[in-house]
Scaffold this motif. Structure first.
Motif, PDB file in Angstrom:
ATOM      1  N   ARG A  78      63.547  98.986 -64.127  1.00 48.25           N
ATOM      2  CA  ARG A  78      63.408 100.370 -64.825  1.00 48.25           C
ATOM      3  C   ARG A  78      62.918 101.821 -64.308  1.00 48.25           C
ATOM      4  NH1 ARG A  78      66.217  99.078 -70.646  1.00 48.25           N
ATOM      5  NH2 ARG A  78      65.821  96.717 -70.755  1.00 48.25           N
ATOM      6  N   TRP A  79      63.412 102.665 -64.671  1.00 52.22           N
ATOM      7  CA  TRP A  79      63.523 103.577 -63.935  1.00 52.22           C
ATOM      8  C   TRP A  79      63.297 105.090 -65.368  1.00 52.22           C
ATOM      9  CZ3 TRP A  79      62.983 103.350 -58.878  1.00 52.22           C
ATOM     10  CH2 TRP A  79      62.938 102.506 -58.272  1.00 52.22           C
ATOM     11  N   LYS A  80      63.291 105.130 -65.940  1.00 53.88           N
ATOM     12  CA  LYS A  80      62.685 106.116 -67.091  1.00 53.88           C
ATOM     13  C   LYS A  80      62.014 105.939 -68.223  1.00 53.88           C
ATOM     14  CE  LYS A  80      67.126 109.063 -65.703  1.00 53.88           C
ATOM     15  NZ  LYS A  80      67.724 109.353 -65.938  1.00 53.88           N
ATOM     16  N   PRO A  81      61.244 106.407 -68.904  1.00 57.34           N
ATOM     17  CA  PRO A  81      60.633 107.785 -68.349  1.00 57.34           C
ATOM     18  C   PRO A  81      59.549 107.435 -66.893  1.00 57.34           C
ATOM     19  CG  PRO A  81      59.491 107.083 -70.079  1.00 57.34           C
ATOM     20  CD  PRO A  81      60.337 105.995 -69.991  1.00 57.34           C
ATOM     21  N   GLU A  82      59.269 106.562 -66.790  1.00 55.94           N
ATOM     22  CA  GLU A  82      59.017 106.006 -65.318  1.00 55.94           C
ATOM     23  C   GLU A  82      59.294 105.190 -64.915  1.00 55.94           C
ATOM     24  OE1 GLU A  82      54.091 105.260 -66.091  1.00 55.94           O
ATOM     25  OE2 GLU A  82      54.489 107.370 -65.989  1.00 55.94           O
ATOM     26  N   PRO A  83      59.056 104.557 -63.592  1.00 62.18           N
ATOM     27  CA  PRO A  83      59.176 103.064 -63.396  1.00 62.18           C
ATOM     28  C   PRO A  83      58.256 102.266 -64.041  1.00 62.18           C
ATOM     29  CG  PRO A  83      59.248 104.609 -61.226  1.00 62.18           C
ATOM     30  CD  PRO A  83      58.434 105.443 -62.614  1.00 62.18           C
ATOM     31  N   HIS A  84      58.920 101.361 -64.519  1.00 62.72           N
ATOM     32  CA  HIS A  84      58.573  99.796 -65.175  1.00 62.72           C
ATOM     33  C   HIS A  84      59.317  99.030 -65.303  1.00 62.72           C
ATOM     34  CE1 HIS A  84      60.647 101.632 -68.184  1.00 62.72           C
ATOM     35  NE2 HIS A  84      60.079 101.204 -69.117  1.00 62.72           N
ATOM     36  N   LEU A  85      58.486  97.832 -65.412  1.00 64.34           N
ATOM     37  CA  LEU A  85      59.272  96.218 -66.015  1.00 64.34           C
ATOM     38  C   LEU A  85      59.513  96.387 -66.984  1.00 64.34           C
ATOM     39  CD1 LEU A  85      58.070  93.967 -62.541  1.00 64.34           C
ATOM     40  CD2 LEU A  85      59.802  95.148 -62.863  1.00 64.34           C
ATOM     41  N   THR A  86      60.682  95.604 -67.437  1.00 59.71           N
ATOM     42  CA  THR A  86      60.494  94.774 -68.364  1.00 59.71           C
ATOM     43  C   THR A  86      60.822  93.343 -68.684  1.00 59.71           C
ATOM     44  OG1 THR A  86      62.648  95.284 -69.088  1.00 59.71           O
ATOM     45  CG2 THR A  86      61.268  97.011 -69.966  1.00 59.71           C
ATOM     46  N   LEU A  87      60.754  92.189 -69.125  1.00 62.09           N
ATOM     47  CA  LEU A  87      60.716  91.016 -69.042  1.00 62.09           C
ATOM     48  C   LEU A  87      61.657  89.764 -69.731  1.00 62.09           C
ATOM     49  CD1 LEU A  87      56.809  90.074 -68.932  1.00 62.09           C
ATOM     50  CD2 LEU A  87      58.025  91.595 -67.294  1.00 62.09           C
ATOM     51  N   HIS A  88      62.121  89.244 -69.711  1.00 68.91           N
ATOM     52  CA  HIS A  88      63.838  88.727 -70.660  1.00 68.91           C
ATOM     53  C   HIS A  88      63.459  87.180 -69.567  1.00 68.91           C
ATOM     54  CE1 HIS A  88      64.429  93.523 -70.955  1.00 68.91           C
ATOM     55  NE2 HIS A  88      63.906  93.076 -69.924  1.00 68.91           N
ATOM     56  N   ALA A  89      64.000  86.603 -70.647  1.00 67.04           N
ATOM     57  CA  ALA A  89      64.208  85.502 -70.190  1.00 67.04           C
ATOM     58  C   ALA A  89      65.652  84.761 -68.804  1.00 67.04           C
ATOM     59  CB  ALA A  89      64.976  84.285 -71.184  1.00 67.04           C
ATOM     60  N   TRP A  90      64.593  84.225 -68.075  1.00 62.85           N
ATOM     61  CA  TRP A  90      65.070  84.150 -66.756  1.00 62.85           C
ATOM     62  C   TRP A  90      66.790  83.826 -66.278  1.00 62.85           C
ATOM     63  CZ3 TRP A  90      63.132  83.558 -62.285  1.00 62.85           C
ATOM     64  CH2 TRP A  90      63.313  83.459 -60.500  1.00 62.85           C
ATOM     65  N   SER A 107      70.477  95.084 -71.987  1.00 59.73           N
ATOM     66  CA  SER A 107      70.719  94.841 -73.115  1.00 59.73           C
ATOM     67  C   SER A 107      69.304  93.120 -73.913  1.00 59.73           C
ATOM     68  CB  SER A 107      72.338  94.634 -74.335  1.00 59.73           C
ATOM     69  OG  SER A 107      72.485  93.764 -72.587  1.00 59.73           O
ATOM     70  N   ALA A 108      69.192  92.846 -72.741  1.00 58.92           N
ATOM     71  CA  ALA A 108      68.957  91.789 -72.713  1.00 58.92           C
ATOM     72  C   ALA A 108      67.345  91.735 -73.666  1.00 58.92           C
ATOM     73  CB  ALA A 108      68.765  90.571 -71.571  1.00 58.92           C
ATOM     74  N   PRO A 109      66.947  90.413 -74.146  1.00 51.20           N
ATOM     75  CA  PRO A 109      65.988  90.392 -75.337  1.00 51.20           C
ATOM     76  C   PRO A 109      64.631  90.943 -74.363  1.00 51.20           C
ATOM     77  CG  PRO A 109      67.222  89.146 -76.090  1.00 51.20           C
ATOM     78  CD  PRO A 109      67.988  89.727 -74.482  1.00 51.20           C
ATOM     79  N   ARG A 110      63.662  92.097 -75.129  1.00 51.02           N
ATOM     80  CA  ARG A 110      62.827  92.032 -74.475  1.00 51.02           C
ATOM     81  C   ARG A 110      61.460  90.664 -74.591  1.00 51.02           C
ATOM     82  NH1 ARG A 110      61.192  98.323 -73.241  1.00 51.02           N
ATOM     83  NH2 ARG A 110      63.520  98.435 -72.952  1.00 51.02           N
ATOM     84  N   VAL A 111      60.771  90.000 -73.648  1.00 52.17           N
ATOM     85  CA  VAL A 111      59.270  89.580 -73.937  1.00 52.17           C
ATOM     86  C   VAL A 111      58.165  90.085 -73.765  1.00 52.17           C
ATOM     87  CG1 VAL A 111      58.411  87.472 -73.539  1.00 52.17           C
ATOM     88  CG2 VAL A 111      61.108  86.874 -73.124  1.00 52.17           C
ATOM     89  N   LEU A 112      56.999  90.146 -74.118  1.00 52.19           N
ATOM     90  CA  LEU A 112      55.594  90.177 -74.476  1.00 52.19           C
ATOM     91  C   LEU A 112      55.033  89.961 -73.175  1.00 52.19           C
ATOM     92  CD1 LEU A 112      55.473  91.508 -78.220  1.00 52.19           C
ATOM     93  CD2 LEU A 112      56.024  92.790 -75.958  1.00 52.19           C
TER      94      LEU A 112
END
Length: 195
Positions: A78-90, A107-112
Motif C-alpha cells: 500500500r502506498w498511502k499515506p506512506e508505503p506499508h504492507l498489509t497481510l492477507h490470506a495466501w 478489499s481482502a480481509p487483513r491479518v494482524l
C-alpha cells in the motif's frame, strides 16, 4: 558464492549492489524445490504455523509449495499515506502488483502481524549478517520493527555476500534459507540441512 572479483567494492551504493544481484540472479537455475524442502523442515522444527510468505517475482525462490503445510499469508503493498504492507490470506493474492507479483486486492480481509510466527523475507541479496537488500521500497523495514517471531531471508546461495551497505532502520533476517540449507546469521557456520 561468485568470485569476490565479481562483487562490487565494499563502498558501492545500494543501486550498484542491486544491479550486480539482478545480473547474477538472471544466470542462476531455479532450485526452489530444494530450498522449500529445507525451509519447510526448519519451520516445522521451530513450530511455525502462520507464515508471512511472498509471491515470487521472476528469478526469486518460489515458496508457494509451503502452502499445503503452513497457513501462508501474502502481503499487499500500500502506498498511502506512506508505503506499508498489509497481510492477507495466501489464496486471496489474485491481483498483479506494480512490482509484477501477485498480491491480495485492497478489499481482502487483513491479518494482524502479531498472529504471525515467521516472516519470509524476499530480497535481491543478503549479507552474512542478515542485512537485506530489497527493491528499495522499505516495506519490510516499516513492517517488522518490534516483531518477535522468526525472520528468515530467502535467497539463492550465490547471492549471499560478506557485507552490504546498511542503514540504522534496515531490518535484518535472523536466518538465511537457500537451496543448500538454513543457517543462522549470527555465525558463519555451514548451512544446517533440515531435510
Amino acid at each position: 558464492m561468485p568470485p569476490s572479483s565479481d562483487l562490487p567494492i565494499p563502498t558501492a551504493s545500494k543501486s550498484e549492489w542491486r544491479a550486480w544481484a539482478r545480473e547474477v540472479r538472471a544466470a542462476l537455475p531455479d532450485q526452489s524445490q530444494a530450498l522449500t524442502a529445507h525451509l519447510a523442515a526448519f519451520l516445522h522444527l521451530h513450530r511455525a504455523r502462520r507464515v508471512l510468505a511472498y509471491r515470487a517475482l521472476p528469478g526469486e525462490p518460489d515458496v508457494s509449495a509451503l502452502a499445503g503445510q503452513f497457513e501462508l499469508l501474502a502481503p499487499r503493498a500500500r502506498w498511502k499515506p506512506e508505503p506499508h504492507l498489509t497481510l492477507h490470506a495466501w489464496e486471496t493474492a489474485t491481483e498483479l502488483s506494480r512490482f509484477g507479483a501477485l498480491q491480495p486486492p485492497a478489499s481482502a480481509p487483513r491479518v494482524l502481524l502479531g498472529s504471525v510466527d515467521a516472516v519470509l523475507l524476499p530480497a535481491l541479496t543478503f549479507d552474512e549478517q542478515g542485512v537485506r537488500l530489497g527493491y528499495g521500497g522499505g516495506f519490510y523495514d516499516r513492517l517488522l520493527p518490534g516483531f518477535t517471531g522468526l525472520t528468515v531471508g530467502v535467497v539463492w546461495a550465490d547471492l549471499i555476500v560478506p557485507t552490504l551497505p546498511t542503514e540504522a532502520h534496515d531490518v535484518r533476517g535472523q536466518w538465511l534459507a537457500t537451496e543448500l540449507g538454513v543457517r543462522t546469521t549470527r555465525t558463519t557456520t555451514p548451512p544446517i540441512r533440515y531435510s
